[in-house]
Enzyme design. Structure first.
Site, PDB file in Angstrom:
ATOM      1  N   ARG A  60       0.779  -1.293  -0.006  1.00 10.03           N
ATOM      2  CA  ARG A  60      -0.123   0.007   0.132  1.00 10.03           C
ATOM      3  C   ARG A  60       0.983   1.203   0.110  1.00 10.03           C
ATOM      4  O   ARG A  60       0.412   2.253  -0.461  1.00 10.03           O
ATOM      5  CB  ARG A  60      -0.830  -0.057   1.238  1.00 10.03           C
ATOM      6  N   GLU A  97       4.484  -8.722  14.469  1.00 11.12           N
ATOM      7  CA  GLU A  97       3.889  -9.574  15.548  1.00 11.12           C
ATOM      8  C   GLU A  97       3.913 -10.970  16.021  1.00 11.12           C
ATOM      9  O   GLU A  97       3.995 -11.465  16.872  1.00 11.12           O
ATOM     10  CB  GLU A  97       2.540  -9.101  15.776  1.00 11.12           C
TER      11      GLU A  97
END
Ligand code: AMP
Length: 172
Positions: A60, A97
């Site tokens: 993006r 994460e």
């Protein structure tokens, strides 16, 4: 122009507990998208704030970095996932994460000493942009500033960007 109304919140995507900031409504509104890119570029048209190149991580980040590079009339540098760039690359591994990721940049994409503007849609934990900054430095260039559509301030990503100029159009 109300950019915030063009960002759609999607709860529990891509996994439970994440509030995903969906830019699809912004991309579907050409006037808002143009305004957004102009605002991301504006600080770097000011005397003293000029950069030599614009770089962004897939995917993006590319959407916003290409128009910003055109508006600033500067080269665009792509930071990509492994096995995407065809020429020799610098690579940086970083932690997500869950698990790990890796970003690559062509070794000839930047010239030593160049000042680079790093772009992305969302600043979250800052892990992606910290890896991007490491790639820029690997080439002997330096990060001049960061420009984001939005910043998730509660994740404190700025702390990982080492005091460089961080420009965000929206803050959550
Ligand atoms: P980070 O490395 O944690 O700063 O995450 C940055 C990348 O993950 C950006 O390229 C974003 O596109 C994406 N991202 C992280 N959190 C979100 C979120 N809540 N909504 C949309 N995109 C996100």
């Amino acid at each position: 122009m109300d950019l915030a109304s063009r960002i759609r919140d999607i709860a529990d995507f891509p996994k439970p507990g994440i509030l995903f900031k969906d830019i699809s409504p912004l991309l579907g509104d050409p006037e808002a998208l143009q305004y957004c890119c102009e605002q991301m570029a504006a600080p770097f048209k000011m005397p003293g704030n000029e950069v030599d190149a614009v770089a962004a991580a897939e995917a993006r980040g590319f959407i916003f970095a290409a128009p910003v590079a055109l508006m600033l009339k500067k080269p665009l540098v792509l930071l990509r996932k492994p096995n995407k760039l065809p020429h020799t690359t610098h690579a940086v591994k970083y932690d997500l994460e869950y698990g790990h990721a890796e970003l690559h940049m062509h070794t000839d994409a930047l010239v030593a000493g160049q000042k680079v503007l790093l772009i992305d849609d969302v600043l979250a934990t800052g892990g992606t942009m910290a890896a991007a900054a490491e790639l820029v430095e690997r080439a002997g260039a330096r990060v001049a500033a960061y420009s984001f559509v939005m910043e998730l301030a509660f994740l404190e990503g700025r702390k990982r960007l080492h005091g460089h100029l961080v420009h965000s159009l929206l803050t959550y």
